[in-house]
Design an enzyme around this catalytic site. Sequence first.
Site, PDB file in Angstrom:
ATOM      1  N   GLY A  16      14.112 -44.724 150.034  1.00  0.00           N
ATOM      2  CA  GLY A  16      13.317 -43.504 150.277  1.00  0.00           C
ATOM      3  C   GLY A  16      12.591 -43.581 151.608  1.00  0.00           C
ATOM      4  O   GLY A  16      11.458 -43.117 151.737  1.00  0.00           O
ATOM      5  N   ALA A  17      13.259 -44.168 152.616  1.00  0.00           N
ATOM      6  CA  ALA A  17      12.586 -44.447 153.902  1.00  0.00           C
ATOM      7  C   ALA A  17      12.642 -43.272 154.873  1.00  0.00           C
ATOM      8  O   ALA A  17      12.185 -43.385 156.001  1.00  0.00           O
ATOM      9  CB  ALA A  17      13.203 -45.686 154.544  1.00  0.00           C
ATOM     10  N   ASP A  67      22.421 -42.999 147.071  1.00  0.00           N
ATOM     11  CA  ASP A  67      21.583 -42.536 145.959  1.00  0.00           C
ATOM     12  C   ASP A  67      21.259 -43.752 145.082  1.00  0.00           C
ATOM     13  O   ASP A  67      22.172 -44.344 144.487  1.00  0.00           O
ATOM     14  CB  ASP A  67      22.383 -41.485 145.175  1.00  0.00           C
ATOM     15  CG  ASP A  67      21.639 -40.969 143.967  1.00  0.00           C
ATOM     16  OD1 ASP A  67      20.639 -41.593 143.549  1.00  0.00           O
ATOM     17  OD2 ASP A  67      22.073 -39.943 143.413  1.00  0.00           O
ATOM     18  N   ASN A  94      10.833 -47.697 146.750  1.00  0.00           N
ATOM     19  CA  ASN A  94       9.891 -46.616 147.042  1.00  0.00           C
ATOM     20  C   ASN A  94      10.445 -45.233 146.694  1.00  0.00           C
ATOM     21  O   ASN A  94       9.676 -44.330 146.363  1.00  0.00           O
ATOM     22  CB  ASN A  94       9.547 -46.688 148.544  1.00  0.00           C
ATOM     23  CG  ASN A  94       8.855 -45.443 149.040  1.00  0.00           C
ATOM     24  OD1 ASN A  94       7.703 -45.180 148.703  1.00  0.00           O
ATOM     25  ND2 ASN A  94       9.570 -44.625 149.828  1.00  0.00           N
ATOM     26  N   SER A 152       2.704 -45.349 140.447  1.00  0.00           N
ATOM     27  CA  SER A 152       1.757 -44.229 140.600  1.00  0.00           C
ATOM     28  C   SER A 152       0.641 -44.398 139.579  1.00  0.00           C
ATOM     29  O   SER A 152       0.866 -44.955 138.491  1.00  0.00           O
ATOM     30  CB  SER A 152       2.468 -42.902 140.332  1.00  0.00           C
ATOM     31  OG  SER A 152       1.532 -41.849 140.257  1.00  0.00           O
ATOM     32  N   TYR A 167       7.519 -37.708 134.721  1.00  0.00           N
ATOM     33  CA  TYR A 167       7.216 -38.547 135.896  1.00  0.00           C
ATOM     34  C   TYR A 167       6.292 -39.693 135.488  1.00  0.00           C
ATOM     35  O   TYR A 167       6.528 -40.855 135.842  1.00  0.00           O
ATOM     36  CB  TYR A 167       6.559 -37.665 136.960  1.00  0.00           C
ATOM     37  CG  TYR A 167       6.093 -38.386 138.209  1.00  0.00           C
ATOM     38  CD1 TYR A 167       6.997 -38.773 139.193  1.00  0.00           C
ATOM     39  CD2 TYR A 167       4.736 -38.647 138.429  1.00  0.00           C
ATOM     40  CE1 TYR A 167       6.571 -39.414 140.349  1.00  0.00           C
ATOM     41  CE2 TYR A 167       4.297 -39.283 139.571  1.00  0.00           C
ATOM     42  CZ  TYR A 167       5.216 -39.671 140.538  1.00  0.00           C
ATOM     43  OH  TYR A 167       4.782 -40.306 141.682  1.00  0.00           O
TER      44      TYR A 167
HETATM   45  N1  LIG Z   1       2.421 -38.883 147.634  1.00  0.00           N
HETATM   46  C1  LIG Z   1       1.715 -39.264 146.599  1.00  0.00           C
HETATM   47  O1  LIG Z   1       0.571 -38.823 146.399  1.00  0.00           O
HETATM   48  C2  LIG Z   1       2.264 -40.283 145.637  1.00  0.00           C
HETATM   49  C3  LIG Z   1       1.405 -40.759 144.653  1.00  0.00           C
HETATM   50  C4  LIG Z   1       1.856 -41.735 143.767  1.00  0.00           C
HETATM   51  C5  LIG Z   1       3.143 -42.230 143.895  1.00  0.00           C
HETATM   52  N2  LIG Z   1       3.971 -41.742 144.845  1.00  0.00           N
HETATM   53  C6  LIG Z   1       5.314 -42.333 144.913  1.00  0.00           C
HETATM   54  O2  LIG Z   1       5.560 -42.812 146.223  1.00  0.00           O
HETATM   55  C7  LIG Z   1       6.957 -42.833 146.491  1.00  0.00           C
HETATM   56  C8  LIG Z   1       7.217 -42.163 147.812  1.00  0.00           C
HETATM   57  O3  LIG Z   1       6.782 -40.827 147.716  1.00  0.00           O
HETATM   58  P1  LIG Z   1       6.334 -39.942 148.947  1.00  0.00           P
HETATM   59  O4  LIG Z   1       5.059 -39.322 148.584  1.00  0.00           O
HETATM   60  O5  LIG Z   1       6.452 -40.694 150.201  1.00  0.00           O
HETATM   61  O6  LIG Z   1       7.433 -38.793 148.794  1.00  0.00           O
HETATM   62  P2  LIG Z   1       8.575 -38.257 149.748  1.00  0.00           P
HETATM   63  O7  LIG Z   1       9.221 -37.154 148.999  1.00  0.00           O
HETATM   64  O8  LIG Z   1       8.026 -38.010 151.100  1.00  0.00           O
HETATM   65  O9  LIG Z   1       9.571 -39.517 149.866  1.00  0.00           O
HETATM   66  C9  LIG Z   1      10.493 -39.864 148.884  1.00  0.00           C
HETATM   67  C10 LIG Z   1      11.823 -40.159 149.574  1.00  0.00           C
HETATM   68  O10 LIG Z   1      12.736 -40.611 148.569  1.00  0.00           O
HETATM   69  C11 LIG Z   1      14.018 -40.050 148.868  1.00  0.00           C
HETATM   70  N3  LIG Z   1      14.848 -40.022 147.674  1.00  0.00           N
HETATM   71  C12 LIG Z   1      14.767 -39.150 146.634  1.00  0.00           C
HETATM   72  N4  LIG Z   1      15.735 -39.405 145.744  1.00  0.00           N
HETATM   73  C13 LIG Z   1      16.425 -40.475 146.213  1.00  0.00           C
HETATM   74  C14 LIG Z   1      17.529 -41.207 145.732  1.00  0.00           C
HETATM   75  N5  LIG Z   1      18.133 -40.867 144.584  1.00  0.00           N
HETATM   76  N6  LIG Z   1      17.985 -42.249 146.455  1.00  0.00           N
HETATM   77  C15 LIG Z   1      17.398 -42.597 147.632  1.00  0.00           C
HETATM   78  N7  LIG Z   1      16.355 -41.917 148.143  1.00  0.00           N
HETATM   79  C16 LIG Z   1      15.873 -40.877 147.444  1.00  0.00           C
HETATM   80  C17 LIG Z   1      13.687 -38.655 149.376  1.00  0.00           C
HETATM   81  O11 LIG Z   1      14.787 -38.091 150.108  1.00  0.00           O
HETATM   82  C18 LIG Z   1      12.458 -38.914 150.226  1.00  0.00           C
HETATM   83  O12 LIG Z   1      12.804 -39.183 151.576  1.00  0.00           O
HETATM   84  C19 LIG Z   1       7.611 -42.140 145.298  1.00  0.00           C
HETATM   85  O13 LIG Z   1       8.128 -43.113 144.405  1.00  0.00           O
HETATM   86  C20 LIG Z   1       6.473 -41.377 144.660  1.00  0.00           C
HETATM   87  O14 LIG Z   1       6.669 -41.157 143.287  1.00  0.00           O
HETATM   88  C21 LIG Z   1       3.573 -40.774 145.728  1.00  0.00           C
END
Ligand SMILES: NC(=O)c1ccc[n+]([C@@H]2O[C@H](COP(=O)([O-])OP(=O)(O)OC[C@H]3O[C@@H](n4cnc5c(N)ncnc54)[C@H](O)[C@@H]3O)[C@@H](O)[C@H]2O)c1
Length: 267
Positions: A16-17, A67, A94, A152, A167
């Site tokens: 998810g980078a 994926d 991530n 989370s 979730y």
């Molecule tokens: N933003 C917040 O407040 C928050 C809070 C708690 C936890 N999180 C967790 O942090 C992590 C990152 O989230 P973020 O906020 O940076 O979101 P984001 O949507 O910016 O990043 C997530 C990335 O994961 C990629 N992704 C989705 N499905 C995928 C798959 N099947 N294979 C590979 N890549 C995939 C997406 O394309 C995206 O680039 C997630 O696990 C999210 O649940 C975020």
Amino acid sequence: MDNERFLEGKVALITGAGSGFGQKMAITFASKGADLVLNDVNMEGLEETRDLVLKSNNSKILLIKADVSDSKQVDDMARQTFDTFDNVFLLVNNAGIDGGLYTALKAKEEVYDKVFGVNVKGPLNVTKAFFRRMKRQKQFEPVRGKIINIASTAGTQNGHNPMLGIYSASKAALIAFTRIWALELGSSNITVNSISPGVFLTPIYNNDPKLIRQFLDSRNVKLPIDKIGEAQWVADLALFLASSTADYITGQNLIIDGGLTLSVNKL
Ligand SMILES: NC(=O)c1ccc[n+]([C@@H]2O[C@H](COP(=O)([O-])OP(=O)(O)OC[C@H]3O[C@@H](n4cnc5c(N)ncnc54)[C@H](O)[C@@H]3O)[C@@H](O)[C@H]2O)c1
């Protein structure tokens, strides 16, 4: 204390980078000398991350569109990784999705299959594909590798997320895996920890602070530290876990939430 380039010679794989926390972690690890394997389903996002990293670092970077919920694609990612690099010191699970807002019992099967596929099966696929090689990385003793799962606060404090039940359950499962893998990999000197962010400004919230404020207000939550989180703070916590200062920490879920969970507990 670690030196300025303490990740030199070490490879960090981040799923998810292409966005949010993953992007910030890539830039942050590279600033300490890490080479990178960057994974996402979104190639444009990956290219953006690579370009941002290369603005100020000369890390070697491999981009892999895959994926994480598909074990064949993940096994192929492992093959590509070890065709290019001789180690993965940091493995950051991530990638994650929220699947939309539903009460748990009303969510459709395709939604919970997808959310559990990415958030639970994904980290399991990736960890399974990499841990055997990590176990053999004796060159990095005393710790041969580190796994960081991005969970989370939804996984620990389910009450403030009534519309994010699927979730929340998926992140609770990831926290459980963190502890189980820490037990299973401890004797191989691999540490496993999770980071549980509260509410942070990333594309998952459309980078929109108003949306986050609405979310908090709708749940009558006041953050003790009244600031919305910045993705860099999560990247810095991951960097701490990557450092030798954290070598004796394993099986922990580190909450970074400005006191959100305390505030929810008060309700
Ligand atoms: N933003 C917040 O407040 C928050 C809070 C708690 C936890 N999180 C967790 O942090 C992590 C990152 O989230 P973020 O906020 O940076 O979101 P984001 O949507 O910016 O990043 C997530 C990335 O994961 C990629 N992704 C989705 N499905 C995928 C798959 N099947 N294979 C590979 N890549 C995939 C997406 O394309 C995206 O680039 C997630 O696990 C999210 O649940 C975020």
